[in-house]
Design a protein around this motif. Structure first.
Motif, PDB file in Angstrom:
ATOM      1  N   UNK A   1     122.009  36.509   9.975  1.00 46.21           N
ATOM      2  CA  UNK A   1     121.053  37.205  10.835  1.00 46.21           C
ATOM      3  C   UNK A   1     119.623  36.816  10.521  1.00 46.21           C
ATOM      4  N   UNK A   2     119.421  35.734   9.790  1.00 49.39           N
ATOM      5  CA  UNK A   2     118.083  35.331   9.357  1.00 49.39           C
ATOM      6  C   UNK A   2     117.140  35.099  10.541  1.00 49.39           C
ATOM      7  N   UNK A   3     117.654  34.578  11.650  1.00 52.03           N
ATOM      8  CA  UNK A   3     116.800  34.268  12.807  1.00 52.03           C
ATOM      9  C   UNK A   3     116.984  35.245  13.955  1.00 52.03           C
ATOM     10  N   UNK A   4     117.710  36.326  13.733  1.00 57.68           N
ATOM     11  CA  UNK A   4     118.042  37.236  14.825  1.00 57.68           C
ATOM     12  C   UNK A   4     117.065  38.399  14.979  1.00 57.68           C
ATOM     13  N   UNK A   5     116.411  38.795  13.887  1.00 52.68           N
ATOM     14  CA  UNK A   5     115.531  39.966  13.957  1.00 52.68           C
ATOM     15  C   UNK A   5     114.439  39.897  12.889  1.00 52.68           C
ATOM     16  N   UNK A   6     113.482  40.831  12.984  1.00 54.15           N
ATOM     17  CA  UNK A   6     112.409  40.912  11.982  1.00 54.15           C
ATOM     18  C   UNK A   6     112.980  41.183  10.598  1.00 54.15           C
ATOM     19  N   UNK A   7     114.138  41.853  10.563  1.00 50.41           N
ATOM     20  CA  UNK A   7     114.777  42.157   9.281  1.00 50.41           C
ATOM     21  C   UNK A   7     115.205  40.865   8.597  1.00 50.41           C
ATOM     22  N   UNK A   8     115.706  39.920   9.384  1.00 49.37           N
ATOM     23  CA  UNK A   8     116.083  38.611   8.848  1.00 49.37           C
ATOM     24  C   UNK A   8     114.864  37.872   8.313  1.00 49.37           C
ATOM     25  N   UNK A   9     113.787  37.938   9.089  1.00 49.98           N
ATOM     26  CA  UNK A   9     112.538  37.288   8.667  1.00 49.98           C
ATOM     27  C   UNK A   9     112.029  37.896   7.363  1.00 49.98           C
ATOM     28  N   UNK A  10     112.090  39.221   7.287  1.00 47.29           N
ATOM     29  CA  UNK A  10     111.627  39.902   6.082  1.00 47.29           C
ATOM     30  C   UNK A  10     112.493  39.526   4.873  1.00 47.29           C
ATOM     31  N   UNK A  11     113.784  39.478   5.074  1.00 46.97           N
ATOM     32  CA  UNK A  11     114.699  39.130   3.979  1.00 46.97           C
ATOM     33  C   UNK A  11     114.357  37.739   3.443  1.00 46.97           C
ATOM     34  N   UNK A  12     114.073  36.809   4.351  1.00 46.66           N
ATOM     35  CA  UNK A  12     113.724  35.451   3.936  1.00 46.66           C
ATOM     36  C   UNK A  12     112.409  35.442   3.154  1.00 46.66           C
ATOM     37  N   UNK A  13     111.440  36.220   3.620  1.00 48.55           N
ATOM     38  CA  UNK A  13     110.128  36.268   2.946  1.00 48.55           C
ATOM     39  C   UNK A  13     110.257  36.858   1.543  1.00 48.55           C
ATOM     40  N   UNK A  14     111.079  37.864   1.399  1.00 48.50           N
ATOM     41  CA  UNK A  14     111.259  38.493   0.084  1.00 48.50           C
ATOM     42  C   UNK A  14     111.962  37.523  -0.867  1.00 48.50           C
ATOM     43  N   UNK A  15     112.962  36.821  -0.368  1.00 49.07           N
ATOM     44  CA  UNK A  15     113.643  35.829  -1.203  1.00 49.07           C
ATOM     45  C   UNK A  15     112.628  34.811  -1.714  1.00 49.07           C
TER      46      UNK A  15
END
Ligand SMILES: [Zn+2]
Length: 202
Positions: A79-93
């Motif tokens: 879901x990395x590219x599906x929602x803002x949550x995916x974007x946030x998860x990538x940024x935190x990583x």
């Protein structure tokens, strides 16, 4: 690993966040669902009969078999590219020095094969994050071996090797994702071009 590890993480996270409720602007609901192997039955039931209005659930972070079996260098974000949550998860990583990647095996359709799918179908932005590997590396070999020898087998027991440093790092990643999502003024939204946006009521 499937899914004692996820259940343990949810319990541990609940204890640590309960100790610091002041850090949360939104409530966090800790959910342990049953019968995932039988077709996501527990999460389907909860999504159909939620204990809070489904519209008030801003995100689902599903932890299922995250496989801490190699050092934590990469996180695969379903879901990395599906929602803002995916974007946030990538940024935190990235902020933790961990490389976020999309599923290297998209044809396995893992984004819809675990309990997050029950929430996705109710329009809730969701992610499932796993310890990852780059294709063609020795780490990929370790994952392949695990899937061949231990997946859905009696050998998926407590005597198998576990990278506890990786498990701890994964838990810290999950904690930050929960805190940032709980405290962000804006609710995560599905991306305009996401296939799953169609499930969002508005
Ligand atoms: Zn399973």
């Amino acid at each position: 690993m499937d899914d004692g590890s996820g259940s343990a993480l949810v319990l541990d996270m609940a204890v640590s966040l309960k100790a610091h409720p002041e850090t949360l602007k939104r409530s966090v609901l800790f959910l342990l669902v049953s019968a995932e192997e039988k077709g996501l039955l527990g999460s389907k039931y909860f999504a159909a009969h939620p204990t809070v209005p489904i519209k008030s659930i801003v995100a689902d972070v599903n932890v299922d078999m995250f496989l801490p079996i190699v050092p934590l260098k990469i996180l695969t974000i379903q879901g990395i590219d599906e929602s803002d949550l995916g974007t946030r998860a990538a940024a935190i990583a990235q902020s933790m020095g961990i490389k976020p990647i999309a599923d290297p095996e998209p044809l396995r359709n893992r984004f819809i094969r675990s309990d997050q799918y029950s929430f996705i179908k109710k329009g809730v932005p969701s992610v499932k994050v796993d310890v990852g590997f780059e294709v063609g590396t020795p780490e990929q070999r370790i994952f392949k071996d695990w899937l061949t020898k231990r997946y859905h087998a009696p050998s998926d027991d407590v005597n198998q090797p576990v990278d506890l440093q990786t498990a701890a790092g994964y838990e810290e990643f999950t904690r930050r994702l929960l805190l940032e999502t709980a405290n962000d003024g804006a609710r995560p939204q599905w991306k305009q071009d996401s296939f799953f946006r169609r499930y969002a009521p508005d």
